[in-house]
Structure formats: C-alpha cells, structure tokens
Design a protein around this motif. Sequence first.
Motif, PDB file in Angstrom:
ATOM      1  N   TRP A 134       1.063  -0.937  -0.422  1.00  0.00           N
ATOM      2  CA  TRP A 134       0.251  -0.020   0.045  1.00  0.00           C
ATOM      3  C   TRP A 134       1.190   1.395   0.611  1.00  0.00           C
ATOM      4  O   TRP A 134       0.106   1.791  -1.211  1.00  0.00           O
ATOM      5  N   TYR A 139      -1.597   3.812  -1.983  1.00  0.00           N
ATOM      6  CA  TYR A 139      -3.011   3.103  -1.865  1.00  0.00           C
ATOM      7  C   TYR A 139      -2.318   3.731   0.246  1.00  0.00           C
ATOM      8  O   TYR A 139      -2.236   3.451   0.995  1.00  0.00           O
ATOM      9  N   GLU A 140      -3.920   4.810   0.789  1.00  0.00           N
ATOM     10  CA  GLU A 140      -3.798   4.862   2.240  1.00  0.00           C
ATOM     11  C   GLU A 140      -4.521   3.922   2.784  1.00  0.00           C
ATOM     12  O   GLU A 140      -4.877   4.522   3.626  1.00  0.00           O
ATOM     13  N   SER A 142      -8.056   1.436   3.785  1.00  0.00           N
ATOM     14  CA  SER A 142      -9.477   1.310   4.096  1.00  0.00           C
ATOM     15  C   SER A 142      -9.717   2.863   4.754  1.00  0.00           C
ATOM     16  O   SER A 142      -9.643   4.012   5.484  1.00  0.00           O
ATOM     17  N   SER A 143     -11.001   3.872   4.348  1.00  0.00           N
ATOM     18  CA  SER A 143     -11.243   5.067   4.799  1.00  0.00           C
ATOM     19  C   SER A 143     -12.805   3.867   5.740  1.00  0.00           C
ATOM     20  O   SER A 143     -13.371   5.558   6.017  1.00  0.00           O
ATOM     21  N   TYR A 146     -12.768   6.098   8.738  1.00  0.00           N
ATOM     22  CA  TYR A 146     -12.663   7.358   9.045  1.00  0.00           C
ATOM     23  C   TYR A 146     -14.002   8.411   8.306  1.00  0.00           C
ATOM     24  O   TYR A 146     -13.427   8.824   7.613  1.00  0.00           O
ATOM     25  N   GLY A 148     -15.469   7.245   5.350  1.00  0.00           N
ATOM     26  CA  GLY A 148     -15.839   6.907   4.024  1.00  0.00           C
ATOM     27  C   GLY A 148     -14.073   8.019   3.355  1.00  0.00           C
ATOM     28  O   GLY A 148     -13.504   8.461   3.886  1.00  0.00           O
ATOM     29  N   TYR A 149     -14.308   7.981   1.828  1.00  0.00           N
ATOM     30  CA  TYR A 149     -13.559   8.377   1.100  1.00  0.00           C
ATOM     31  C   TYR A 149     -13.373  10.409   0.325  1.00  0.00           C
ATOM     32  O   TYR A 149     -12.882  10.797   0.349  1.00  0.00           O
ATOM     33  N   ASP A 151     -14.143  12.840   2.286  1.00  0.00           N
ATOM     34  CA  ASP A 151     -13.340  13.301   2.724  1.00  0.00           C
ATOM     35  C   ASP A 151     -11.808  13.170   3.284  1.00  0.00           C
ATOM     36  O   ASP A 151     -10.988  14.002   3.575  1.00  0.00           O
ATOM     37  N   ARG A 152     -11.376  12.374   2.259  1.00  0.00           N
ATOM     38  CA  ARG A 152     -10.664  11.357   2.357  1.00  0.00           C
ATOM     39  C   ARG A 152      -9.219  11.848   0.921  1.00  0.00           C
ATOM     40  O   ARG A 152      -8.419  10.848   0.312  1.00  0.00           O
ATOM     41  N   PHE A 154     -11.719  11.998  -2.645  1.00  0.00           N
ATOM     42  CA  PHE A 154     -11.927  11.557  -3.012  1.00  0.00           C
ATOM     43  C   PHE A 154     -12.641  13.178  -4.110  1.00  0.00           C
ATOM     44  O   PHE A 154     -12.621  12.205  -5.449  1.00  0.00           O
ATOM     45  N   ASP A 155     -12.085  14.366  -3.483  1.00  0.00           N
ATOM     46  CA  ASP A 155     -12.882  15.470  -4.119  1.00  0.00           C
ATOM     47  C   ASP A 155     -11.520  15.644  -4.133  1.00  0.00           C
ATOM     48  O   ASP A 155     -11.943  17.234  -4.800  1.00  0.00           O
TER      49      ASP A 155
END
Length: 167
Positions: A134, A139-140, A142-143, A146, A148-149, A151-152, A154-155
């Motif tokens: 990872w 790859y960071e 699993s989210s 935290y 979900g993705y 705020d991590r 994805f945007d």
Amino acid sequence: MSVSRRGLLGRMAFGALLPGLGALAVPAHGAEAVSAELATSAALLNAMFPHDALDAGFYREMAARYLDELATRPEALAAHRAGLGVLDGSYIAPFVQLPEVIQRSMVAKVDQEPFFTAFLMRGAELVYRDQRAWDLLGYEGSSVEYGGYLDRGFDDIDWLPAAGGTQ
C-alpha cells in the motif's frame, strides 16, 4: 590421430556445455529444491503482479507465505510443484533466470492451469493486503474507519476543469 580444427572447436564447445548439462540433469533435493521452489514461486508472483516499487525480497516473502500455507494441503502443494516443474523444465534455463518477455510467454502457457489460478487468487491477496505494498503503491488504505473516501481525497480531482469554468 589427427583432429580437424572444426572437430577441436566442437569438442571444446561440448566440454564447455557439460557442467551446465549436469546441473540440468540432476534433480534438486532437500533444501536446494525448496530454495528453487521458492525462487520460482517468487518469480511467478512477480510476473503476475509486476510492480517496480516492490523488490525481489517482497515477492520472495509472499511466495514463502503461500508455500507455508500449501504445506498443510499436500494435494495443492503437489499441484503447485508440478506447475513450477512445467515452468522450470520447459525451457533452457529455470524460470527465474529467463528474461521477462520469455517469462510472460511461459505464464501464458500455464495461466489456465488450476495451480496457476489458485496461486493468482491467493497471490493477489498476499500482495495487495500487505501494508508495505500500500505504501509503495500510494494506496492510503481503508477509509471506512474515517467516514469514507469523500473527505479523504476523493474530491481532490485536479485534472478535471472546474464546474462552470471556461472551455
């Protein structure tokens, strides 16, 4: 007895090949066989999941884990060994010593064999569930823990033009 130049060269070439032929003719036993099995398994794993960021030691460790798992299932281990035997025995050198392009062609010959699909499926888990992979692949993880993705990262798509932007 006279020896022609061609005959002398032929005998010299044959003599140079003898040590190599001897190594091919004698089957490996014990620790040597296990080491060859591990090396071929690691090379096959690398051919299945090639990543420049992952070194040979990583693939060797994952192959060792797989072989340890197979040790409890004699039939699966025998099938794996038979498959490795096909890879090691069907060319002029062991699989691990072949150039990458030839390794890929060898893999294409066995990629429908049950030993290969079993190793492919378990190998994917072993390689891509390892934290080191990872980190090296970016790859960071699993989210879920935290929120979900969203705020991590994805945007943070910077390659798309902004909505309502100029075109």
